[in-house]
Design a protein around this motif. Structure first.
Motif, short mmCIF file in Angstrom:
data_model
loop_
_atom_site.label_atom_id
_atom_site.label_comp_id
_atom_site.label_asym_id
_atom_site.label_seq_id
_atom_site.Cartn_x
_atom_site.Cartn_y
_atom_site.Cartn_z
N MET A 254 0.85 -1.20 0.00
CA MET A 254 0.00 0.00 0.00
C MET A 254 0.88 1.24 0.00
O MET A 254 1.44 1.61 1.04
CB MET A 254 -0.88 0.02 1.26
CG MET A 254 -1.99 -1.00 1.23
SD MET A 254 -3.18 -0.68 2.52
CE MET A 254 -2.28 -1.15 3.96
N GLY B 281 -2.07 4.80 0.12
CA GLY B 281 -3.10 4.87 1.16
C GLY B 281 -2.68 5.72 2.35
O GLY B 281 -2.30 6.88 2.21
N PRO B 282 -2.73 5.11 3.51
CA PRO B 282 -2.52 5.86 4.75
C PRO B 282 -1.16 6.56 4.82
O PRO B 282 -1.09 7.71 5.24
CB PRO B 282 -2.62 4.80 5.84
CG PRO B 282 -2.64 3.48 5.18
CD PRO B 282 -3.07 3.69 3.77
N LEU C 141 -3.71 11.35 16.30
CA LEU C 141 -4.87 10.50 16.60
C LEU C 141 -5.06 9.45 15.50
O LEU C 141 -5.29 8.28 15.77
CB LEU C 141 -6.10 11.42 16.68
CG LEU C 141 -7.28 11.01 17.52
CD1 LEU C 141 -6.86 10.89 18.97
CD2 LEU C 141 -8.38 12.08 17.41
N LYS C 142 -4.95 9.90 14.25
CA LYS C 142 -5.12 8.97 13.13
C LYS C 142 -4.01 7.91 13.15
O LYS C 142 -4.26 6.74 12.92
CB LYS C 142 -5.10 9.72 11.80
CG LYS C 142 -6.37 10.52 11.55
CD LYS C 142 -6.47 11.04 10.13
CE LYS C 142 -5.82 12.39 9.98
NZ LYS C 142 -6.14 13.08 8.73
N GLN D 119 -4.54 5.57 16.35
CA GLN D 119 -5.72 4.71 16.36
C GLN D 119 -5.87 3.86 15.12
O GLN D 119 -6.58 2.87 15.14
CB GLN D 119 -6.97 5.56 16.61
CG GLN D 119 -6.88 6.22 17.96
CD GLN D 119 -8.14 6.91 18.40
OE1 GLN D 119 -9.13 6.93 17.69
NE2 GLN D 119 -8.11 7.49 19.58
N ILE D 120 -5.22 4.23 14.05
CA ILE D 120 -5.43 3.47 12.81
C ILE D 120 -4.12 2.94 12.23
O ILE D 120 -3.93 1.74 12.08
CB ILE D 120 -6.19 4.32 11.79
CG1 ILE D 120 -7.56 4.70 12.38
CG2 ILE D 120 -6.41 3.54 10.49
CD1 ILE D 120 -8.19 5.88 11.76
N MET E 161 -2.21 -0.90 12.46
CA MET E 161 -2.01 -1.62 11.20
C MET E 161 -0.56 -2.08 11.07
O MET E 161 -0.27 -3.20 10.63
CB MET E 161 -2.38 -0.73 9.99
CG MET E 161 -3.87 -0.57 9.76
SD MET E 161 -4.25 0.80 8.63
CE MET E 161 -3.77 0.09 7.08
N ARG F 121 0.22 -5.02 13.28
CA ARG F 121 -0.26 -6.30 12.73
C ARG F 121 0.60 -6.76 11.56
O ARG F 121 1.01 -7.91 11.48
CB ARG F 121 -1.72 -6.18 12.28
CG ARG F 121 -2.73 -6.16 13.42
CD ARG F 121 -4.16 -6.37 12.91
NE ARG F 121 -4.60 -5.29 12.03
CZ ARG F 121 -5.16 -4.16 12.49
NH1 ARG F 121 -5.34 -3.98 13.78
NH2 ARG F 121 -5.55 -3.22 11.65
#
Lengths: 146, 427
Positions: free
Chosen positions: A66, A69-70, A116-117, A120-121, A125, A128
């Motif tokens: 990816m 994306g983020p 925060l993003k 928390q996100i 990721m 994992r």
């Protein structure tokens, strides 16, 4: 909390503390403390960005494939924060507390919603996707810059 | 959808969507002040008077609804990593539903006009249904951030119950169907609306924004994990006891009320405590709005268990302190951070301008004008809280302050929009 999240979240908290010290000094009109405080804040914040942009993000991108994306969004927001840091630095040199506090208010919102993003996100990721190399990654991020 | 879909850039809705909500909100505050003036002294006599019901809905659905739905559209993607699906259509439907349905409901309640009540019910439910469904879609898929998502889910449930009961009552008032015990259902509707939807949502949002805005420590984990469950349990106990229609259940209802009051008290005290320990020591208008909000909430929480025994003017006064002192203060405090930030953020992202060449947050809305709004708002709360005990004309100065505070809020929010457009931003 696993290692990557924990390590980078603590780094956020460290930068938050430096941010507040510098801003409180500007509000008091103590420009000497403000200048040294701001430099430490700026150095450590830029170092945090480098840890992510040069070590964490590329590893995450190559593992997950990816790239748009983020991590793309996070890099973009780092760019916005670098902009505001530069404006704060200018205000500091001019001893312009109005401009500094206006920019620091902006940076705080930008920084906290960004953190925060990540916390928390994105970091979960990473925890994992990169569980097998978390320790090695943290070691690399911790190493002093050449 | 893969986990990697989180944080895509297009997830942040374009500025125009939340801004439409935020800019409309002050109009309802202003409308409430005018309606309050036009219906004096009716709403001072009874909290169930048509005028009081109309005013309450202008404030809760009109002002607070606009602020909260606008904020949720913006915050759900940030907090939970997913946008509301078809956000553009959903946002427009919600805005139209609240914007048209609330005045219809106000008129329908105020005049007891069945056609208007029915129209209001249809417009509101049609407008809010897509928001409820969209939010449910996001909340059902939120993973890994349970302590963030649960208060939002609970607030969602409370809103559903509130709207369901509201629809039932409106249909009953409009003569479409028979409602068994309207007084008891009205109590439930108010309890789920104010103690459920409003309070749980404010608590859930506070967990995120209070540490974010003032660099405070986080709320204690045990509190953020359990408080809203406790609150929900209190509401459920109260509701179940209330519908039994049997005095033997009165102690259970009271226990539920005390649970809700304790939750509100714990939240307000915890908020003041973390704010006390904030790292950032600057004067901050949002902090002042929130402190006023928490002080008001403490007052209401202490009074809540006594509500049934207090004289009617005291109950109306508590309602005023809750709606204006707590809810409106907290909402205004949030607007003064969110709107200038979004204006700056979208302007910078759209134009790529250097930070020093576009207005920063404190230039989008200056402290001087924000503080003027705070003082006017404080005056309105202080003047209106005792108004139910006094002669009707003495409510006029408070209502005028409320109207002035609404105009100042509108002026300030529009100033951010004007600067955004003047520097090349596109809505």
């Amino acid at each position: 909390m696993s290692t990557i999240s924990q390590y980078l979240t603590e780094d956020h908290e460290h930068c938050d503390a430096l941010f507040a010290e510098a801003e409180n000094a500007v509000a008091r009109g103590d420009w000497t403390t403000a200048a040294s405080g701001f430099r430490r804040f700026e150095d450590d914040t830029l170092r945090h960005f480098e840890r992510e942009e040069e070590i964490l993000f590329p590893t995450f991108e190559s593992r997950t494939g990816m790239t748009g994306g983020p991590t793309f969004v996070m890099r973009q927001e780092h760019g916005q924060m670098r902009e505001v840091l530069a404006a704060m630095s200018g205000a500091l040199e001019r001893h312009d507390s109005g401009a500094y506090l206006g920019q620091s208010e902006t940076l705080l919102m930008l920084m906290r919603q960004h953190n925060l993003k990540e916390e928390q996100i994105l970091y979960p990721m990473c925890d994992r996707a990169l569980a097998d190399q978390a320790d090695a990654l943290v070691d690399r991020m911790e190493k002093p810059r050449p | 959808m893969s986990a990697g879909a989180g944080l895509a850039y297009d997830q942040a809705p374009s500025l125009g969507l939340p801004l439409a909500y935020f800019l409309t909100a002050p109009a309802f505050l202003f409308l409430a002040a005018l309606a309050g003036l036009a219906t004096l002294p009716d709403w001072l006599d009874s909290r169930w008077s048509p005028a009081a019901l109309a005013l309450t809905h202008l404030l809760t659905l009109g002002f607070l609804g606009m602020v909260m739905v606008g904020a949720l559209l913006q915050m759900l993607p940030v907090l939970l990593g997913r946008p509301v699906p078809a956000v553009r259509g959903v946002a427009r439907a919600g805005w139209l539903g609240l914007g048209l349905g609330t005045p219809l409901l106000g008129l329908g309640l105020g005049r007891g006009e069945p056609v208007l009540l029915l129209a209001a019910m249809i417009v509101l439910l049609a407008g809010l249904a897509p928001i409820l469904i969209g939010a449910a879609w996001v909340l059902a898929r939120a993973r890994g951030q349970s302590w963030v998502a649960w208060p939002m889910r609970q607030a969602w449930l409370a809103l559903l119950i509130t709207l369901g009961l509201g629809g039932l009552l409106a249909g009953g008032l409009a003569g479409r169907w028979a409602v068994g015990d309207p007084a008891s259902l009205t109590d439930l509707h108010a309890a789920w609306g104010l103690g459920g939807w409003v309070l749980i949502l404010v608590i859930g949002v506070a967990y995120q924004v209070v540490p974010m805005l003032q660099l405070t420590p986080a709320y204690p984990t045990w509190l953020s994990r359990w408080l809203t469950w406790w609150l929900l349990a209190g509401l459920a106990a109260y509701s179940l006891a209330q519908v039994q229609d049997d005095d033997a259940f009165a102690p259970a209802a009271m226990a539920g009320v005390v649970m809700v009051a304790l939750a509100a008290l714990a939240f307000a005290l915890a908020t003041l405590r973390v704010q006390q320990r904030r790292r950032r020591k600057l004067a901050d208008v949002t902090l002042d709005f929130w402190r006023l909000g928490m002080a008001s909430l403490i007052f209401c929480a202490l009074a809540l268990p006594l509500l049934e025994r207090l004289p009617e003017p005291a109950r109306i006064s508590i309602g005023i302190v809750f709606l204006l002192g707590f809810v409106a203060s907290v909402a205004k405090g949030m607007l003064y951070k969110i709107v200038p930030f979004l204006a700056w953020f979208h302007l910078q992202a759209q134009t790529g301008a250097r930070a020093g060449t576009i207005p920063n947050m404190k230039e989008m809305i200056t402290d001087r004008f924000a503080r003027r709004n705070f003082r006017m708002h404080l005056a309105a709360v202080l003047l209106l809280a005792p108004a139910p005990f006094l002669a009707a004309p003495l409510a006029v100065p408070g209502l005028l302050c409320l109207a002035a505070a609404a105009l100042l809020l509108g002026r300030n929010l529009f100033s951010a929009r004007r600067l955004f457009l003047a520097h090349g931003g596109r809505l």
